[in-house]
Structures are given as structure tokens and as C-alpha cells.
Design an enzyme around this catalytic site. Structure first.
Site, PDB file in Angstrom:
ATOM      1  N   GLU A  54      -5.570   2.989  -2.429  1.00  0.00           N
ATOM      2  CA  GLU A  54      -4.890   1.708  -2.187  1.00  0.00           C
ATOM      3  C   GLU A  54      -3.782   1.867  -1.132  1.00  0.00           C
ATOM      4  OE1 GLU A  54      -2.360  -1.599  -4.824  1.00  0.00           O
ATOM      5  OE2 GLU A  54      -2.681   0.431  -5.595  1.00  0.00           O
ATOM      6  N   CYS A  91      -5.822  -1.038  -8.159  1.00  0.00           N
ATOM      7  CA  CYS A  91      -4.661  -0.832  -9.027  1.00  0.00           C
ATOM      8  C   CYS A  91      -5.064  -1.065 -10.484  1.00  0.00           C
ATOM      9  CB  CYS A  91      -3.514  -1.739  -8.577  1.00  0.00           C
ATOM     10  SG  CYS A  91      -1.941  -1.457  -9.429  1.00  0.00           S
ATOM     11  N   LYS A 125      -8.041  -8.267  -3.627  1.00  0.00           N
ATOM     12  CA  LYS A 125      -7.614  -8.129  -5.017  1.00  0.00           C
ATOM     13  C   LYS A 125      -7.416  -9.499  -5.659  1.00  0.00           C
ATOM     14  CE  LYS A 125      -4.270  -5.709  -7.953  1.00  0.00           C
ATOM     15  NZ  LYS A 125      -3.007  -4.964  -8.004  1.00  0.00           N
TER      16      LYS A 125
END
Length: 538
Positions: A285, A408, A358
Site C-alpha cells: 500500500e 489495509c 479502496k
């Protein structure tokens, strides 16, 4: 009432619950406890709360006891949030401690709610069998765990199911998911709590309840042997890159070039002797801690050159700034995929064909909840306001394998991974491999790294898909469809992890139906308890 030692009974009870909550916090990943002990200790610790709830005279007593237990369990289990707020966010130590305690107190409310509901629905008289009590407690607990996963965007970290990744209960994950595992773990704790300590007068019904819980738990063993998925296509050779760029350095403008060069060097290094050339290179990420269009075009040309030299595709996490056809600007925390044939201008514009935005954003870190602007202003957290991605986004296609990315803590929300596994509305293929990109550098060398790996393992079991976890500081790993870690890199070191991953096809019941079967089961148990209560009050 005074205890014989002179210590008030309520104070002894509070101390025991606090100790049990603290021990409970140790069960969500190996270290300091060994893997084989996690499930056992989790059930024993929760049984202390189950017994305290069973003995509560009123619902509000059970609520208070559940909250007290949860306060210690979450405060210790989530201590690593202090590191992100204080060490890297710049929040004063007292305020960072208060932040962890405040969040823990909120999360503890759900355990309190479960206890209060179980007492309110508690069977009495002819209905007051230990099995009925245990089932009511277990359904209330599982329902509260599910509610914690969805309310206010949800935060189901430390769901008790994660303590059972290596226990027989894991066999239930492909059918009922982590919340189903939580139901059976809570049932085991309640059954154990119902065993009389000083009198054998009710030992037989208590033993029957324990036997029921044991049979349901052990049924996970044969369930785990079912082949819920099968191999699809050729295995994929993948290089996982762990750059180990310290969080204090990652967003420092003076060290920006160092971070880029580190990741370029690791991605470009030739395969070791006997190691196959990578089909795909995956980086974690926010490898680039600034928007893609802020980089000189030559940087993207360099990345394309690496892809050409390795003969591979590259996937990485990057914050994107793009402009929609209607002129609206979007800022997303994304995963992007490209190869040597992708024009550098396309990458810089964020219009590459393979892209994942995301969807489940982190409060305060990636968006500002209403009324909390003052809190965010106290933290030194960059890249703090993003747009959400759509519910279903096409997996990346690499040499016949379909890779669904999540970023995440998105892998914490099992149902949200399912749309990418299921076929698309127009027959688009579902994912054969899951990939999580994370930057756990925010949490130092803490339990967060091991807890996150445990979460990834359970997502693999639920979906019967392999998962790759690619992180900045660790733990970077390859997990097979049965939730077993087949390769991992030690945390807090820079390097690459070469793995070969076999994509899988086929859908588990959980992949098809998500949490619905568990909600029906838990709801039916609670409705049955409510019906008994209605007869009692009639």
C-alpha cells in the site's frame, strides 16, 4: 456481602473479570501464547464472563460486567493504536491513551449488550435448562459481534472467531464465516460456565450442554476436509516486495527518493538461482506516498522498464488523483496494475485498465467522520481524505489468473470481499486469488502485524482462495486456500518473497450467502428465547 478474606465479593468479581479480559486479549494471534493454546485460552477466558453474566441478578448488571471485561480485552488487544496516534500521528501521550481507552470502551458496549440481552431473555422454570441458557448467550454474543462489524462502518477487530483459525471451529468458516465461529466459540464458553463448581446436583444437564458444544466444535474437522474449491489454470509465480520504509521516513520529502529507489531495486533484482522469473511483482500500500500525477513521467518510465526487463506485470498501492469525464476530481487509495506495454502517460493519468479503488475507508485516517475535524487536525496523518470505490471492481487479469485486491484493513470485512469472488453481473469471472496490500508501519513492531495475518488466514478459509499479504514492514506472506501460511518474510526487514500461487475456483456456502445463514441461525435462537420469555410473562 463480604468475602471471608475481607475483600468485598463485588471487588473480587471485578478483578477476576478484568484479569480474564486481559488474558482474552492475548488469544487473537500467536505470541506470546503458542498457536495451539489460543482457542483453549479464549474459551476459558470468555467462560469467566459467561458465568458472571449467568449469575447476574438483572440485565444492567450483566451489561456492566460485559463492558468491564471488554474494556480490558480491547484496551490491551488494541494497544498498538497508541503507537500510530502518538509515535507517528504526533498526538500527546495522554490523549493517545485516552483515544485507545475511548475506542475500547465503545467496542466493549457490544459485549455488554450481549450480556444484557441474554439475561433479559434468560429462561426460567421448566425452560431453564443449561442448554437453553448457553444457546441464548451464544446467539446474543454472535449477534453483538456482527453488529460491531457493521455499525458506524464497523470495526470487528478481535472477533473471537480469529482465536480459532487453528482449531476445529475453522471448519465452519466456509459455511458460516467468522461470526458462525464466534457463535460456536461463545457456546463452548457458556457451556463451560454452566458446569457447577461446588455441587453436582445439576452436573448431568451441564454435561449434556458441554457435549453438544463439543460435538458442534469437533464437526469442524470433517467439514475442513471438504474441497470447496479446485485448481484453476496454471500456477502464478509472484514476487512479493517488502520495502521496510519506516513510517517516520515514508512521508518525509527529503527521503522520498530513497523510498522509491528501494522499491525499484527490490522489484528489479534478478531471480535467485533456481527461482522462476516472476509473472507478477506486487508492492504494498502507498508505495509512492504522493499522488501518481505528482511524479515526474520518467519515474513511471523507469517502472515500465523494470516490468519489461523482468517480463512481468507490476501491481502496487498508490494514491490516485484522477479527473472524471464530467470534470469532477477524485482522490482514491488504490492498487494499480501495469506492464511494459502500458503507456507511462496512462499511468500518470490514473487511467490504466487494471485498477482497484479502496472501498472501506479508515475513519480519521482516510476520511473525516462528521464532527471529528478537530481531532484530525491534532494528528499528523497525510493523505487523509479519499473517495470510495464501487462495490464490485473487476479483478486484475495476470496470465489467466484473476486477482482481487483489497487494501489495509478491508480484509477485516469478509462480506465485502465476496462481490469480487462471485461472477460479475455480465458474467465477468470472479477472483481466483486474493491480494491484500497494507502499510502496517503505523503500528511498529506490535501485535497488529500478527493479528492482521490471522485475519487474512481466516478470509482464505472462508472463501477457499489463496491470499497474498504484501506489506511495507510485515508480515508479508502467502496463505493457501486452507488458511495455512506457506511462506512468510520476517517483519522489519527489506527483501522479496518469491512464491508460486495456484488460483482456485468454486464457491463456498459463505462466498455465496455471506453472513445471512448465521444471522438466520442466531436470530432463530433469540426468537425462540423471546418466545419462552413471552410464555413466562403470559
Amino acid at each position: 456481602m463480604k468475602a471471608t478474606s475481607g475483600v468485598p465479593a463485588w471487588l473480587r468479581g471485578a478483578g477476576l473479570l478484568a484479569l480474564a479480559g486481559a488474558v482474552h486479549a492475548l488469544t487473537f494471534a500467536p505470541g506470546p501464547l503458542p498457536p495451539w493454546s489460543l482457542a483453549i485460552v479464549q474459551v476459558l477466558a470468555l467462560a469467566v464472563l459467561a458465568r458472571a453474566t449467568r449469575d447476574a441478578a438483572r440485565a444492567w448488571h450483566a451489561f456492566a460486567r460485559g463492558c468491564w471485561f471488554g474494556l480490558f480485552s480491547f484496551s490491551i488487544g488494541l494497544y498498538w493504536l497508541y503507537i500510530s496516534m502518538n509515535h507517528y500521528g504526533g498526538l500527546a501521550a495522554p490523549l493517545a491513551v485516552a483515544g485507545v481507552v475511548a475506542l475500547s470502551a465503545f467496542l466493549a458496549l457490544f459485549g455488554g449488550l450481549a450480556g444484557a440481552l441474554s439475561v433479559w431473555l434468560r429462561p426460567v422454570g421448566r425452560d431453564a435448562s443449561p442448554l437453553a441458557q448457553a444457546l441464548t448467550w451464544a446467539a446474543a454474543w454472535a449477534g453483538a459481534e456482527w453488529l460491531r462489524s457493521v455499525l458506524f462502518t464497523g470495526f470487528p477487530w478481535l472477533n473471537i472467531g480469529y482465536a480459532h483459525v487453528d482449531s476445529p471451529l475453522a471448519g465452519w468458516a466456509p459455511l458460516l464465516g467468522v461470526h458462525g465461529m464466534a457463535l460456536f466459540a461463545a457456546l463452548a464458553a457458556a457451556a463451560l460456565a454452566g458446569v457447577p463448581l461446588f455441587s453436582g446436583t445439576r452436573l448431568r444437564p451441564a454435561a449434556a450442554t458441554l457435549a453438544t458444544a463439543a460435538v458442534l466444535a469437533l464437526a469442524g474437522w470433517p467439514l475442513a476436509r471438504i474441497a470447496w474449491s479446485s485448481a484453476d489454470g496454471s500456477p502464478l509465480n509472484v514476487r512479493l516486495v517488502q520495502g521496510n520504509i519506516g513510517q517516520s521516513q515514508k512521508f518525509d520529502p527529503a527521503l522520498l527518493e530513497h523510498g522509491i529507489v528501494t522499491h525499484l531495486r527490490l522489484a528489479a533484482q534478478p531471480p535467485a538461482p533456481g527461482e522462476p522469473a516472476p509473472d507478477l511483482i506486487v508492492l504494498p500500500e502507498t508505495v509512492l506516498p504522493l499522488f501518481q500525477d505528482q511524479l515526474d513521467l520518467r519515474v513511471w518510465e523507469t517502472w515500465r522498464a523494470v516490468a519489461e526487463r523482468q517480463g512481468s506485470a507490476i501491481a502496487m498501492g498508490a494514491p490516485l488523483h484522477t479527473v472524471e469525464p464530467d470534470g469532477r476530481e477524485r482522490y482514491t487509495n488504490s492498487a494499480i496494475g501495469f506492464d511494459a506495454n502500458t503507456p507511462a502517460e496512462q499511468i500518470a493519468a490514473g487511467t490504466m485498465a487494471q485498477r482497484y479503488d479502496k472501498r472501506h475507508l479508515v475513519p480519521w485516517g482516510e476520511y473525516v467522520p462528521f464532527g471529528f475535524g478537530w481531532f484530525v487536525q491534532m494528528l499528523n496523518i497525510p493523505l487523509g481524505e479519499f473517495d470510495r470505490g464501487p462495490v464490485r471492481q473487476d479483478p486484475f487479469l495476470v496470465k489467466g489468473q484473476h486477482l482481487a485486491f483489497n487494501i489495509c484493513y478491508e480484509d477485516l470485512f469478509g462480506p465485502e470481499l465476496l462481490p469480487a469472488i462471485l461472477p460479475g453481473p455480465n458474467g465477468e469471472p470472479g477472483a481466483t486469488i486474493l491480494v491484500n496490500l497494507s502499510n502496517l508501519g503505523w503500528f511498529g513492531d506490535s501485535w497488529a502485524l500478527r493479528q492482521h495475518l490471522q485475519i487474512g488466514r481466516l478470509r482464505s478459509i472462508e472463501t477457499a482462495r489463496p491470499m497474498l499479504t504484501v506489506t511495507n514492514t510485515g508480515i508479508t506472506a502467502s496463505i493457501d486456500p486452507h488458511g495455512r501460511v506457506v511462506a512468510e518474510m520476517a517483519p522489519h526487514q527489506a527483501g522479496v518473497l518469491p512464491v508460486t500461487v495456484q488460483g482456485m475456483t468454486g464457491l463456498t456456502p459463505y462466498a455465496r450467502y455471506g453472513d445471512a445463514p448465521l444471522l438466520v441461525l442466531a436470530g432463530a435462537l433469540l426468537i425462540a428465547a423471546a418466545a419462552r420469555r413471552g410464555r413466562r410473562n403470559a
